[in-house]
Design a protein around this motif. Structure first.
Motif, PDB file in Angstrom:
ATOM      1  N   SER A 133       0.470  -0.985  -0.374  1.00  0.00           N
ATOM      2  CA  SER A 133       0.619  -0.181   0.224  1.00  0.00           C
ATOM      3  C   SER A 133       1.030   1.158  -0.183  1.00  0.00           C
ATOM      4  CB  SER A 133      -0.958   0.454   1.430  1.00  0.00           C
ATOM      5  OG  SER A 133      -1.034   1.297   1.618  1.00  0.00           O
TER       6      SER A 133
ATOM      7  N   LEU B 114     -13.368   3.004   7.303  1.00  0.00           N
ATOM      8  CA  LEU B 114     -12.728   1.283   6.581  1.00  0.00           C
ATOM      9  C   LEU B 114     -13.543   0.197   6.760  1.00  0.00           C
ATOM     10  CD1 LEU B 114      -9.129   1.930   5.344  1.00  0.00           C
ATOM     11  CD2 LEU B 114     -11.644   2.703   4.167  1.00  0.00           C
TER      12      LEU B 114
ATOM     13  N   TYR C 273      -5.637  -0.146   0.480  1.00  0.00           N
ATOM     14  CA  TYR C 273      -6.797   0.614   1.797  1.00  0.00           C
ATOM     15  C   TYR C 273      -8.127   1.392   0.190  1.00  0.00           C
ATOM     16  CZ  TYR C 273      -4.072  -1.102   5.515  1.00  0.00           C
ATOM     17  OH  TYR C 273      -3.646  -1.560   6.043  1.00  0.00           O
TER      18      TYR C 273
ATOM     19  N   ASN D  52      -3.765  -1.163   9.908  1.00  0.00           N
ATOM     20  CA  ASN D  52      -5.623  -1.628  10.505  1.00  0.00           C
ATOM     21  C   ASN D  52      -5.844  -1.663  12.209  1.00  0.00           C
ATOM     22  OD1 ASN D  52      -5.542  -3.943   8.356  1.00  0.00           O
ATOM     23  ND2 ASN D  52      -3.751  -4.500   9.097  1.00  0.00           N
TER      24      ASN D  52
ATOM     25  N   LYS E 176      -6.742   2.303  10.261  1.00  0.00           N
ATOM     26  CA  LYS E 176      -8.195   2.125   9.927  1.00  0.00           C
ATOM     27  C   LYS E 176      -9.696   2.878  10.711  1.00  0.00           C
ATOM     28  CE  LYS E 176     -10.581  -2.690   8.738  1.00  0.00           C
ATOM     29  NZ  LYS E 176      -9.884  -3.769   8.608  1.00  0.00           N
TER      30      LYS E 176
END
Length: 264
Positions: A5, A259, A46, A250, A254
């Motif tokens: 990413s 997300l 992402y 994460n 996130k």
């Protein structure tokens, strides 16, 4: 980026304003320019879609998506229109950068995009596999990393790859690319493909096993995955890289970006 990413690695580990401990980075490009990180195409990193029909199938479709993003972004910011845009990418992202630049120029000429294109910068780009694999053997021979028999074996596989690409046998060419990596590893004391100054065992990115129960493709992908995972813990030359990227992205990031759980 291909395999990782840009929103994560490019931002928090390379040129963004904060490291993976969310502490200010001394070497950020933000000191010289505005930064926008985009995981492209949708479905990588992402970047996501709720309707799978929106996944792109070509580089040109990916470029069209990004051009739409630029049109929306620049139409809302007059000051941004005065600054030239430089498109920067690495690995397979090199293809996306070039196709985006061409797409953006068409939109500019058509009056749909109010923007100045400053240029394109490519880092370790994977834009011409045939040309790249041809260079591996001769480079390592010049550096005394492989000998003449190793170079001959390498060149033999390279010729097979070229023939397969020419015939449109891309899956077979990919398998042969993995075979070439194995030939070079066997002939060079397992040279690290991400740092040819290192041998096997000197760096965890080069420690992938060549166990007989693994295919060459699995070994190659394991080596690349190990490299990406290692980067999650490795400091940049500025020494301000911080900690675990995966936990950061994460976790707090996130949550901040709201997300869905399926995006990792």
């Amino acid at each position: 980026m291909q395999g990782g990413s840009g929103v994560g690695i490019g931002n928090f580990q390379e040129v963004g304003p904060l490291d993976t401990d969310l502490k200010p980075r001394n070497s950020t490009w933000l000191k010289m320019a505005d930064l926008l990180f985009v995981d492209n195409p949708v479905g990588t990193g992402y970047s996501f879609v709720e309707d799978e029909k929106l996944f792109v199938k070509t580089d040109e479709e990916a470029a069209a998506d990004l051009t739409t993003l630029l049109i929306s972004l620049y139409s809302k910011d007059v000051e941004l229109q005065k600054s030239p845009l430089y498109i920067v990418a690495e690995s397979y992202g090199g293809k996306y950068a070039v196709t985006l630049a061409l797409s953006a120029l068409k939109a500019i000429d058509a009056g749909k995009l109010k923007m100045k294109l400053g240029g394109v910068a490519l880092g370790d780009s994977w834009i011409s596999p045939e040309d790249f694999v041809v260079s591996w053997g001769p480079l390592l021979k010049d550096l005394s990393r492989i000998d003449n028999p190793g170079l001959q074996k390498s060149n033999s596989v390279v010729q097979k790859i070229k023939q397969q690409i020419s015939a449109g046998q891309y899956k077979e060419a990919t398998d042969s690319w993995s075979e070439l990596e194995s030939v070079i590893s066997d002939s060079s004391n397992s040279v690290d493909f991400y740092n040819f100054l290192l041998d096997s065992g000197m760096d965890s990115a080069s420690s992938s096993s060549s166990s007989s129960d693994q295919t060459r493709g699995e070994i190659a992908m394991k080596r690349y995955s190990t490299y990406l995972n290692l980067n999650s813990l490795r400091s940049t030359p500025g020494g301000d890289n911080g900690g675990d990227l995966s936990s950061l992205m994460n976790g707090v990031i996130k949550k901040k970006l709201k997300l869905p759980a399926s995006v990792r």
